[in-house]
Motif scaffolding. Structure first.
Motif, PDB file in Angstrom:
ATOM      1  N   THR A   1       0.943  -1.144  -0.096  1.00  0.00           N
ATOM      2  CA  THR A   1      -0.116  -0.055   0.150  1.00  0.00           C
ATOM      3  C   THR A   1       0.805   1.358  -0.055  1.00  0.00           C
ATOM      4  OG1 THR A   1      -0.175   0.166   2.521  1.00  0.00           O
ATOM      5  CG2 THR A   1      -1.931  -1.374   1.226  1.00  0.00           C
ATOM      6  N   GLY A   2       2.178   1.281   0.499  1.00  0.00           N
ATOM      7  CA  GLY A   2       2.921   2.436   0.655  1.00  0.00           C
ATOM      8  C   GLY A   2       2.818   3.052   1.976  1.00  0.00           C
ATOM      9  N   GLU A   3       1.969   2.489   2.783  1.00  0.00           N
ATOM     10  CA  GLU A   3       2.053   2.788   4.169  1.00  0.00           C
ATOM     11  C   GLU A   3       3.199   2.220   4.892  1.00  0.00           C
ATOM     12  OE1 GLU A   3      -1.888   2.153   6.266  1.00  0.00           O
ATOM     13  OE2 GLU A   3      -2.489   1.719   4.031  1.00  0.00           O
ATOM     14  N   ARG A   4       3.913   3.072   5.535  1.00  0.00           N
ATOM     15  CA  ARG A   4       5.049   2.546   6.548  1.00  0.00           C
ATOM     16  C   ARG A   4       5.095   3.190   7.758  1.00  0.00           C
ATOM     17  NH1 ARG A   4      10.767   2.676   4.018  1.00  0.00           N
ATOM     18  NH2 ARG A   4      10.959   1.350   5.816  1.00  0.00           N
ATOM     19  N   PHE A   5       5.157   2.793   8.887  1.00  0.00           N
ATOM     20  CA  PHE A   5       5.218   3.339  10.200  1.00  0.00           C
ATOM     21  C   PHE A   5       6.091   2.531  11.228  1.00  0.00           C
ATOM     22  CE2 PHE A   5       1.492   0.261   9.611  1.00  0.00           C
ATOM     23  CZ  PHE A   5       1.690  -0.580  10.817  1.00  0.00           C
ATOM     24  N   VAL A   6       6.333   3.150  12.335  1.00  0.00           N
ATOM     25  CA  VAL A   6       7.065   2.481  13.272  1.00  0.00           C
ATOM     26  C   VAL A   6       6.095   1.783  14.403  1.00  0.00           C
ATOM     27  CG1 VAL A   6       8.661   2.823  15.276  1.00  0.00           C
ATOM     28  CG2 VAL A   6       9.263   3.930  13.001  1.00  0.00           C
TER      29      VAL A   6
ATOM     30  N   TRP B   1       0.332  -4.433   3.575  1.00  0.00           N
ATOM     31  CA  TRP B   1      -0.203  -4.951   2.322  1.00  0.00           C
ATOM     32  C   TRP B   1      -1.616  -5.205   2.367  1.00  0.00           C
ATOM     33  CZ3 TRP B   1       3.902  -7.042  -1.304  1.00  0.00           C
ATOM     34  CH2 TRP B   1       4.980  -6.637  -0.960  1.00  0.00           C
ATOM     35  N   VAL B   2      -2.216  -5.238   1.315  1.00  0.00           N
ATOM     36  CA  VAL B   2      -3.700  -5.198   1.258  1.00  0.00           C
ATOM     37  C   VAL B   2      -4.003  -6.174  -0.060  1.00  0.00           C
ATOM     38  CG1 VAL B   2      -4.133  -3.271  -0.231  1.00  0.00           C
ATOM     39  CG2 VAL B   2      -5.847  -3.940   1.369  1.00  0.00           C
ATOM     40  N   ASP B   3      -5.120  -6.989   0.185  1.00  0.00           N
ATOM     41  CA  ASP B   3      -5.746  -7.883  -0.748  1.00  0.00           C
ATOM     42  C   ASP B   3      -6.828  -7.144  -1.483  1.00  0.00           C
ATOM     43  OD1 ASP B   3      -6.994  -9.453  -2.439  1.00  0.00           O
ATOM     44  OD2 ASP B   3      -7.382 -10.910  -1.070  1.00  0.00           O
ATOM     45  N   PRO B   4      -6.533  -6.561  -2.631  1.00  0.00           N
ATOM     46  CA  PRO B   4      -7.758  -5.642  -3.021  1.00  0.00           C
ATOM     47  C   PRO B   4      -9.249  -6.093  -3.041  1.00  0.00           C
ATOM     48  CG  PRO B   4      -6.071  -5.499  -4.474  1.00  0.00           C
ATOM     49  CD  PRO B   4      -5.806  -6.600  -3.789  1.00  0.00           C
ATOM     50  N   ALA B   5      -9.151  -7.506  -3.380  1.00  0.00           N
ATOM     51  CA  ALA B   5     -10.468  -8.122  -3.504  1.00  0.00           C
ATOM     52  C   ALA B   5     -11.199  -8.279  -2.265  1.00  0.00           C
ATOM     53  CB  ALA B   5     -10.325  -9.791  -4.245  1.00  0.00           C
TER      54      ALA B   5
ATOM     55  N   GLY C   1      -9.934  -6.826   0.972  1.00  0.00           N
ATOM     56  CA  GLY C   1      -9.745  -5.890   2.003  1.00  0.00           C
ATOM     57  C   GLY C   1      -8.726  -6.222   3.264  1.00  0.00           C
ATOM     58  N   GLU C   2      -8.362  -7.714   2.940  1.00  0.00           N
ATOM     59  CA  GLU C   2      -7.683  -8.060   4.113  1.00  0.00           C
ATOM     60  C   GLU C   2      -6.379  -7.477   3.984  1.00  0.00           C
ATOM     61  OE1 GLU C   2      -5.349 -12.279   5.133  1.00  0.00           O
ATOM     62  OE2 GLU C   2      -6.591 -12.356   3.629  1.00  0.00           O
ATOM     63  N   ARG C   3      -5.762  -7.011   5.147  1.00  0.00           N
ATOM     64  CA  ARG C   3      -4.348  -6.481   5.475  1.00  0.00           C
ATOM     65  C   ARG C   3      -3.402  -7.199   6.191  1.00  0.00           C
ATOM     66  NH1 ARG C   3      -4.809  -0.896   4.347  1.00  0.00           N
ATOM     67  NH2 ARG C   3      -3.311  -0.268   5.791  1.00  0.00           N
ATOM     68  N   ARG C   4      -2.414  -6.936   5.660  1.00  0.00           N
ATOM     69  CA  ARG C   4      -1.033  -7.924   6.395  1.00  0.00           C
ATOM     70  C   ARG C   4       0.142  -6.831   6.697  1.00  0.00           C
ATOM     71  NH1 ARG C   4      -0.621 -13.554   3.247  1.00  0.00           N
ATOM     72  NH2 ARG C   4      -2.855 -14.482   3.920  1.00  0.00           N
ATOM     73  N   TYR C   5       0.549  -6.872   7.868  1.00  0.00           N
ATOM     74  CA  TYR C   5       1.461  -5.854   8.395  1.00  0.00           C
ATOM     75  C   TYR C   5       2.613  -6.637   8.359  1.00  0.00           C
ATOM     76  CZ  TYR C   5      -2.502  -3.113   9.178  1.00  0.00           C
ATOM     77  OH  TYR C   5      -3.650  -2.180   9.054  1.00  0.00           O
ATOM     78  N   VAL C   6       3.886  -6.294   7.704  1.00  0.00           N
ATOM     79  CA  VAL C   6       5.102  -6.907   7.611  1.00  0.00           C
ATOM     80  C   VAL C   6       6.283  -5.875   8.401  1.00  0.00           C
ATOM     81  CG1 VAL C   6       6.820  -7.717   5.934  1.00  0.00           C
ATOM     82  CG2 VAL C   6       4.350  -7.903   5.556  1.00  0.00           C
ATOM     83  N   ASP C   7       6.932  -6.699   9.199  1.00  0.00           N
ATOM     84  CA  ASP C   7       8.003  -6.299   9.888  1.00  0.00           C
ATOM     85  C   ASP C   7       9.160  -5.865   8.751  1.00  0.00           C
ATOM     86  OD1 ASP C   7      10.133  -5.285  11.478  1.00  0.00           O
ATOM     87  OD2 ASP C   7      10.291  -7.084  12.584  1.00  0.00           O
ATOM     88  N   GLU C   8       9.764  -4.698   8.733  1.00  0.00           N
ATOM     89  CA  GLU C   8      10.860  -4.426   7.675  1.00  0.00           C
ATOM     90  C   GLU C   8      12.088  -4.137   8.341  1.00  0.00           C
ATOM     91  OE1 GLU C   8       9.896  -1.237   4.862  1.00  0.00           O
ATOM     92  OE2 GLU C   8       8.447  -2.388   4.086  1.00  0.00           O
ATOM     93  N   GLY C   9      12.235  -4.083   9.629  1.00  0.00           N
ATOM     94  CA  GLY C   9      13.380  -4.126  10.309  1.00  0.00           C
ATOM     95  C   GLY C   9      13.430  -2.880  11.257  1.00  0.00           C
ATOM     96  N   ASP C  10      14.920  -2.816  11.685  1.00  0.00           N
ATOM     97  CA  ASP C  10      14.966  -1.475  12.605  1.00  0.00           C
ATOM     98  C   ASP C  10      14.582  -0.183  11.928  1.00  0.00           C
ATOM     99  OD1 ASP C  10      15.769  -3.145  14.530  1.00  0.00           O
ATOM    100  OD2 ASP C  10      17.739  -3.362  13.672  1.00  0.00           O
TER     101      ASP C  10
END
Length: 100
Positions: A63-68, A79-83, A85-94
């Motif tokens: 989605t382009g959304e990034r936050f701490v 991340w989102v499934d457009p069909a 609307g399910e969202r997943r949040y992924v840890d990108e690191g420190d």
């Protein structure tokens, strides 16, 4: 970006060694080494994505959304499934270190 460059160089090396091996059959050990290196690069890309938790399912879009994350203090992307609307949040690191 660096993974893409290294993988591209590895694949080009395999192609080059394939041509060399067709002209000089005694060069097959170098072809085998190039193949192992390329396979390692490609496996590492997939393993890194799975290790980071990026959705392997192609239906998810970043989605382009990034936050701490306030609980972990680590950068998280959505991340989102457009069909559905399910969202997943992924840890990108420190989080990035504050500039001095």
């Amino acid at each position: 970006m660096l993974r893409t460059i290294v993988s591209g160089v590895a694949i080009a090396g395999v192609a080059f060694m394939l041509v060399v091996t067709m002209q000089e059959p005694g060069a097959w050990p170098a072809l085998a080494a190039a193949l192992l290196f390329a396979m390692g690069c490609l496996w590492e890309r997939r393993y890194h994505a799975a290790q980071q938790g990026f959705p392997q399912d192609t239906r998810f879009n970043l989605t382009g959304e990034r936050f701490v994350d306030p609980e972990t203090g680590r950068v998280t992307s959505a991340w989102v499934d457009p069909a559905t609307g399910e969202r997943r949040y992924v840890d990108e690191g420190d989080p990035p270190s504050p500039s001095a």
